[in-house]
Every structure is written in structure tokens, then in C-alpha cells.
Design an enzyme around this catalytic site. Structure first.
Site, PDB file in Angstrom:
ATOM      1  N   ARG A  66      42.738 -22.053 -38.415  1.00  9.71           N
ATOM      2  CA  ARG A  66      42.163 -22.051 -39.302  1.00  9.71           C
ATOM      3  C   ARG A  66      41.089 -23.459 -39.449  1.00  9.71           C
ATOM      4  NH1 ARG A  66      44.254 -23.988 -44.422  1.00  9.71           N
ATOM      5  NH2 ARG A  66      43.274 -23.393 -46.377  1.00  9.71           N
ATOM      6  N   HIS A  70      37.496 -23.815 -40.194  1.00 10.99           N
ATOM      7  CA  HIS A  70      36.734 -24.530 -41.494  1.00 10.99           C
ATOM      8  C   HIS A  70      35.159 -25.481 -40.771  1.00 10.99           C
ATOM      9  CE1 HIS A  70      39.494 -23.276 -44.684  1.00 10.99           C
ATOM     10  NE2 HIS A  70      39.695 -22.750 -43.937  1.00 10.99           N
ATOM     11  N   ASP A  71      35.499 -25.969 -39.462  1.00  9.05           N
ATOM     12  CA  ASP A  71      34.960 -27.152 -38.988  1.00  9.05           C
ATOM     13  C   ASP A  71      33.619 -25.850 -39.098  1.00  9.05           C
ATOM     14  OD1 ASP A  71      33.215 -29.348 -37.508  1.00  9.05           O
ATOM     15  OD2 ASP A  71      34.762 -28.522 -35.784  1.00  9.05           O
ATOM     16  N   GLY A  76      28.005 -26.382 -37.931  1.00 12.13           N
ATOM     17  CA  GLY A  76      28.560 -26.287 -37.269  1.00 12.13           C
ATOM     18  C   GLY A  76      30.088 -26.367 -36.329  1.00 12.13           C
ATOM     19  N   SER A  80      33.512 -32.578 -37.614  1.00 10.37           N
ATOM     20  CA  SER A  80      33.534 -32.977 -39.173  1.00 10.37           C
ATOM     21  C   SER A  80      34.658 -33.120 -39.718  1.00 10.37           C
ATOM     22  CB  SER A  80      32.191 -32.460 -40.099  1.00 10.37           C
ATOM     23  OG  SER A  80      32.259 -31.814 -40.118  1.00 10.37           O
ATOM     24  N   GLU A  92      35.156 -33.679 -45.733  1.00 12.29           N
ATOM     25  CA  GLU A  92      35.764 -32.743 -45.658  1.00 12.29           C
ATOM     26  C   GLU A  92      37.160 -32.518 -45.510  1.00 12.29           C
ATOM     27  OE1 GLU A  92      33.822 -29.903 -42.626  1.00 12.29           O
ATOM     28  OE2 GLU A  92      32.590 -31.329 -42.995  1.00 12.29           O
ATOM     29  N   ASN A  98      40.659 -27.199 -47.892  1.00  9.24           N
ATOM     30  CA  ASN A  98      40.586 -28.518 -46.630  1.00  9.24           C
ATOM     31  C   ASN A  98      42.410 -28.938 -47.310  1.00  9.24           C
ATOM     32  OD1 ASN A  98      39.206 -26.857 -45.127  1.00  9.24           O
ATOM     33  ND2 ASN A  98      38.241 -28.961 -44.847  1.00  9.24           N
ATOM     34  N   HIS A 195      43.907 -14.053 -39.558  1.00  8.72           N
ATOM     35  CA  HIS A 195      44.927 -13.809 -40.978  1.00  8.72           C
ATOM     36  C   HIS A 195      46.352 -13.422 -40.249  1.00  8.72           C
ATOM     37  CE1 HIS A 195      41.810 -14.779 -44.047  1.00  8.72           C
ATOM     38  NE2 HIS A 195      42.375 -15.495 -42.875  1.00  8.72           N
ATOM     39  N   THR A 196      46.736 -12.713 -38.706  1.00  8.85           N
ATOM     40  CA  THR A 196      47.259 -12.188 -38.175  1.00  8.85           C
ATOM     41  C   THR A 196      48.561 -13.555 -38.354  1.00  8.85           C
ATOM     42  OG1 THR A 196      48.496 -10.709 -36.719  1.00  8.85           O
ATOM     43  CG2 THR A 196      46.547 -12.654 -36.080  1.00  8.85           C
ATOM     44  N   ASP A 248      51.086 -11.657 -43.117  1.00  9.68           N
ATOM     45  CA  ASP A 248      51.805 -10.596 -41.940  1.00  9.68           C
ATOM     46  C   ASP A 248      52.529 -10.367 -41.559  1.00  9.68           C
ATOM     47  OD1 ASP A 248      51.457 -10.589 -39.834  1.00  9.68           O
ATOM     48  OD2 ASP A 248      50.015 -10.174 -39.149  1.00  9.68           O
ATOM     49  N   THR A 250      54.268 -10.131 -39.243  1.00 14.00           N
ATOM     50  CA  THR A 250      54.681 -10.725 -37.735  1.00 14.00           C
ATOM     51  C   THR A 250      53.935 -12.533 -37.587  1.00 14.00           C
ATOM     52  OG1 THR A 250      52.955  -9.891 -37.200  1.00 14.00           O
ATOM     53  CG2 THR A 250      54.877  -8.637 -36.645  1.00 14.00           C
ATOM     54  N   ASP A 255      48.590 -10.292 -33.091  1.00 18.20           N
ATOM     55  CA  ASP A 255      48.629  -9.075 -33.305  1.00 18.20           C
ATOM     56  C   ASP A 255      47.499  -8.700 -34.285  1.00 18.20           C
ATOM     57  OD1 ASP A 255      49.838  -9.556 -35.611  1.00 18.20           O
ATOM     58  OD2 ASP A 255      51.636  -8.518 -34.118  1.00 18.20           O
TER      59      ASP A 255
END
Length: 323
Positions: A66, A70-71, A76, A80, A92, A98, A195-196, A248, A250, A255
Site C-alpha cells: 500500500r 500511495h507513493d 510517481g 515522497s 504526505e 495515509n 486488496h487480497t 479477504d 486469506t 492469492d
């Protein structure tokens, strides 16, 4: 640590990518062999730092993945997000989206070890990109060759975190956010698969389980049993600071369960559910739910594409402050 064995197709994919990126220079001056002469063994140092942290805290992989995302989505992938606030500037990492980011110490420890090996050579942005890759591979997902040569940025402003895609976004908003960064619908759906891993606080999905709209208290697209479980964990006037749900079933394994649960009405965020409101995106969700290999292939491609965005200027000696 459990040994990780990639499926045969995914293993072939990794070999293919290693071949493709062996000395192959991407845009923005990135290449797989960028440090081959100046710091050839630093990747092992980064991997060891991630492994050590994971041994003490199972939330580290999700945090690093994550953090990298977010960076990259602000200016880019320039590190930062690692800069601390100073003087009159709020950085940030202290912007609202964040606040829940953590495990910055993993990058600091890796940077410190790399500096002892090769002083002033490897950027914090590259270390973060590699740590995100290791977070995925050490959690059972694919491993890929990370193009390197990013520079670290000197600007970090909390106000810019408003550019990050929010968990409440609909599909049009998601598509616009990703396309502005050169990322396709396939990239969007594949990167959503991150998001797994991990955990979300109630505030990020509260809008779906309480006062959804004037007709429904709960988002009708949610599986009722799943929604009731979330409502029990996150009551309307929740006062438990760290209450929430895993992403999720797991949460420590990389996965394709995220996609399977999305098709069953068991995704947490509005932005997750939004993937099913677009025909092309929904077909990709179905494809990835049916095949680890298809997901891994698309995820690796999207990660390389996203992480090749870079606008930095220097190699920081300390990831928390500019030189």
C-alpha cells in the site's frame, strides 16, 4: 517460513520477465541492471529486511504494498511518501489517506543496511519498489525483476494525497484516476487485487453498511450475511479505535480470493464493488477469480508499469529527509 512454490505457468512468467528485463531499459531511465556495477548485491539486503519484519508482524506485506502504491500515485514513485513533516510543511505520510500507513521502519532499516554496503548509491524509491515486490512474493505471490534507477523526490505535501483513489470511488472515478497515470482498465482491476492482503478499518467501508441511501441502510449489492458480520464488527457509533475487517478470507496470502469474494458480494469497499459495474472490468474479475496465473501475469505487468513512473531528483541518504 513456509516455502513458496509458484504455479508452473507463473514460474514460466517470472522466467520470461527476467529475460525481457535483462538489461532492457524502460522509459524514465530505469533498467534491471542499473546497479550491476555500483551495488550488485543490495536486493538481497532489502529482501532480508522485509523477511525479518514479516517474522515479527504479519501486517507488514500489506503495509509495504500500500505504501508503494500511495507513493507512485502522487508524483510517481519517488519515495515522497517516506518524507517526514517539517517546519510548516505537512508531508504526505500525515495526509488523511495515509494516517494508517505503517511499517516505515522496514524501509529505514533496509536503507541503513544498503548505505553500509554502497553509500549514497541506491535510492529510497528503489528500495520501496523492491520491498513491495518482496511483500508480494514472500506472501505466496509472484516474484518479478524490478526495473531500477528511480530518484528520490524533494517535495511531499499532505494536500496532494487528495489525488489518491478513495475507497468510496465509483468506476468512472477509478478509471479516470488510473488513466491519468497511463494505467488501463486491466491494470486497474489487477492492482485492485492487492486488496487480497491486509486489513481495513471500519471508516473505509462504513458507507456501505450504515445509511447507504434513502432506501437502503445497507448496500444491496453486499451479501446479507457478510454485511451483518461487518455491522456487528462496525456498529454505527463504533468507538473501538482499531475495529475493522480483513480484506479477504486469506489476508496474509497473496492469492485470487479477493476476486472470488467480490463475485459473491463480499468485497469491502465501494471501489471494489465498482469493478463489477463495468462490463470489461467485471469480465476481468471473473477471469482472475478463475485463474491465479492470469491474475499473477496481469498484476506483475501492472506493477512494473505503475512503478516505472518516476519524477525524483536525488538519492537520499536518509529516507525521512531530503539531502
Amino acid at each position: 517460513m513456509v516455502a513458496i512454490i509458484l504455479p508452473s505457468f507463473a514460474a514460466r512468467l517470472v522466467i520470461l520477465l527476467l529475460f525481457l528485463f535483462n538489461g532492457f531499459h524502460l522509459g524514465y531511465g530505469l533498467s534491471s541492471d542499473y546497479y550491476s556495477k555500483t551495488c550488485p548485491n543490495f536486493e538481497e539486503v532489502v529482501t532480508n529486511a522485509v523477511k525479518k519484519a514479516m517474522g515479527n508482524d504479519q501486517t507488514v506485506p500489506a503495509a509495504l504494498l500500500r505504501m508503494h502504491f500511495h507513493d507512485c500515485f502522487i508524483r510517481g514513485c519517488d519515495g515522497s511518501v517516506l518524507l517526514r513533516s517539517s517546519g510548516n510543511n505537512t508531508a504526505e505520510k500525515d495526509g488523511p489517506p495515509n494516517i494508517s500507513l505503517h511499517a516505515f521502519y522496514v524501509i529505514d532499516h533496509a536503507k541503513s543496511a544498503v548505505e553500509k554496503l554502497c553509500p549514497g548509491v541506491v535510492s529510497c524509491a528503489d528500495i520501496l519498489a523492491l520491498a513491495a515486490r518482496d511483500a508480494v512474493s514472500l506472501s505466496g505471490g509472484p516474484r518479478w525483476e524490478v526495473p531500477k534507477g528511480r530518484k528520490d523526490g524533494r517535495i511531499s505535501k499532505a494536500i496532494d494525497t487528495r489525488q489518491l483513489p478513495a475507497p468510496t470511488f465509483n468506476f468512472s472515478q477509478l478509471k479516470q484516476s488510473f488513466s491519468q497515470r497511463g494505467l488501463s482498465i486491466q491494470d486497474l482491476v489487477a492492482l485492485s487485487g492487492g486488496h487480497t492482503l491486509g486489513f481495513s478499518h471500519c471508516s473505509s467501508f462504513q458507507n456501505r453498511i450504515h445509511n447507504f441511501n434513502t432506501l437502503n441502510d445497507v448496500d444491496p449489492s453486499m451479501n446479507p450475511t457478510f454485511a451483518n458480520r461487518l455491522r456487528n464488527v462496525c456498529p454505527l457509533h463504533n468507538k473501538v479505535k482499531n475495529a475493522g475487517s480483513t480484506m479477504d478470507s486469506t489476508p496474509t496470502l497473496f492469492d485470487n480470493t479477493y476476486y472470488k469474494m467480490a463475485l459473491q458480494g463480499q468485497s469491502l469497499f465501494s471501489s471494489d464493488q465498482a469493478l463489477l459495474t463495468d462490463h470489461k472490468a467485471k469480465n476481468l474479475v471473473i477471469k482472475f477469480a478463475n485463474s491465479h496465473d492470469e491474475f499473477y501475469q496481469a498484476f506483475v505487468k501492472a506493477m512494473i508499469k505503475m512503478s516505472s513512473l518516476n519524477g525524483g531528483q536525488e538519492v537520499r541518504l536518509d529516507c525521512k529527509v531530503v539531502n
